[in-house]
Design a protein around this motif. Sequence first.
Motif, short mmCIF file in Angstrom:
data_model
loop_
_atom_site.label_atom_id
_atom_site.label_comp_id
_atom_site.label_asym_id
_atom_site.label_seq_id
_atom_site.Cartn_x
_atom_site.Cartn_y
_atom_site.Cartn_z
N LYS A 147 0.75 -1.11 0.11
CA LYS A 147 -0.20 0.03 -0.08
C LYS A 147 0.71 1.19 -0.01
O LYS A 147 0.32 2.18 -0.50
N ASN A 150 2.47 1.64 -3.61
CA ASN A 150 1.24 1.78 -4.41
C ASN A 150 0.50 3.34 -4.22
O ASN A 150 -0.38 3.87 -4.88
N GLU A 152 -1.08 4.44 -1.70
CA GLU A 152 -2.23 4.55 -0.92
C GLU A 152 -2.01 4.98 0.49
O GLU A 152 -2.99 5.50 1.24
N TYR A 153 -0.79 4.71 0.91
CA TYR A 153 -0.47 5.42 2.33
C TYR A 153 0.82 6.13 1.78
O TYR A 153 1.42 6.12 1.12
#
Length: 456
Positions: A147, A150, A152-153
């Motif tokens: 994550k 990617n 996302e975080y």
Amino acid sequence: MATFEFDPKHRLRDVRCPCGMHANHIEHEKAQEHQSITAGAGRYERVVASALMRAILPGNAARRAFLQSVGASTALAALLQFFPLKSATELFAQGAGAPEKKDLKVGFIPITCATPIIVAHPMGFYSKHGLNVEVVKTAGWAVVRDKTINKEYDAAHMLSPMPLAISLGLGSQAIPFAVPAIENINGQGITLAIKHKDKRDPKQWKGFKFAIPFDYSMHNYLLRYYLAEHGLDPEADVQLRVVPPPEMVANLRADNIDGFLAPDSICQRAIYDGVGFLHILSKEIWDGHPCCSFTASRDFMTQTPNSYAALVRAIVDATAFASKAENRKEIAETIAPANYLNQPPVVVEQALTGTYADGLGGIRKDPKRVDFDPFPWHSFAVWMLTQMKRWGQIKGDVDYQIIAEQIFLATDTAKLMRDMGFAPPTNTSKTFVVMGKTFDPAKPDDYVKSFSIKRS
């Protein structure tokens, strides 16, 4: 020491200062602006107030005479009346640049190692630095890694060897990551199933199945080190299984594993549930070892540098708060609920305060069972790289120092800490002892060659 805490009767001249710790008053006053890591939450206000008082009364003698005549509290009240000290303090804390992105997501695993990242949310350290941070509980380390890669975080709680592995392309695509702060020092333990309470000699563990949280973890390297020092080959004599920390106690109860090296909150939960006992603390293997880290990608650092800097300042602030023993009970109550650790408060309190049941009927006390210090020593990274090399995770030659300096940002963190009024170490590397053996970060290849048990 607070800005105005001095004896107004003491004359300002180049003699020993009132506290006796500095050569003169100038050094004494400078020291007030560079508090240690255990300084209280009001240090920004003290620094700003001190700077303002010096600007208004630049002469030492005049400033001293003024304070003597009106008193420290009156002087501070006057400053507050005519100058927006609170606003200036907030600006000082947040730094020169406003965050490019205020709404951020930071992933974490629900273990006590993540204490600074977690506690910064309910106790307002993120908002203090101009950020609106959502801390996101995550199931396992591979998920945290993916994550964060990617995006996302924006940043994440990671095992401290993970950014090294990600940057080197071990177990994932090679993407530059960095460690501006270590989350916790010590704070792990080897826990065995209660049925093994009479098997305290590791030589009796042949055939045991042990859980570790991730291949690229201090848990993996410390357990392997401990086993090898007792003559067991972790590649042949035991089985090592990757199990997410929240699932370890259930696996111990189900007899799927014989033990684990895991964060203290997981060890203590096994004891609380009556299914395990603490064999040894990780600090008994290496006192002062790092465990988890606060990590960000180079992309995040370069694309939103002010947001990144504000985030690191918030983490350093929260780490300072967590480092104080008197705050640990409050922290335990704050982070125990389901949205954070999802543990009984007594479990978290025992892990954080160091007064705990050992699962064998005893109560132990060790206030340094876990500690919190953000400084990312280069020598920490070098040691981790030696263990990656030792166990075949890294092939070929390793430029230990260059990799350590690129990923563990000790120099940058030291500057940031000084700017915040803390006193970081003056060096970026140090020697330390692991199970009686001294590690010299200047001689990593010799260290790897010195082990008789390793992957050829």
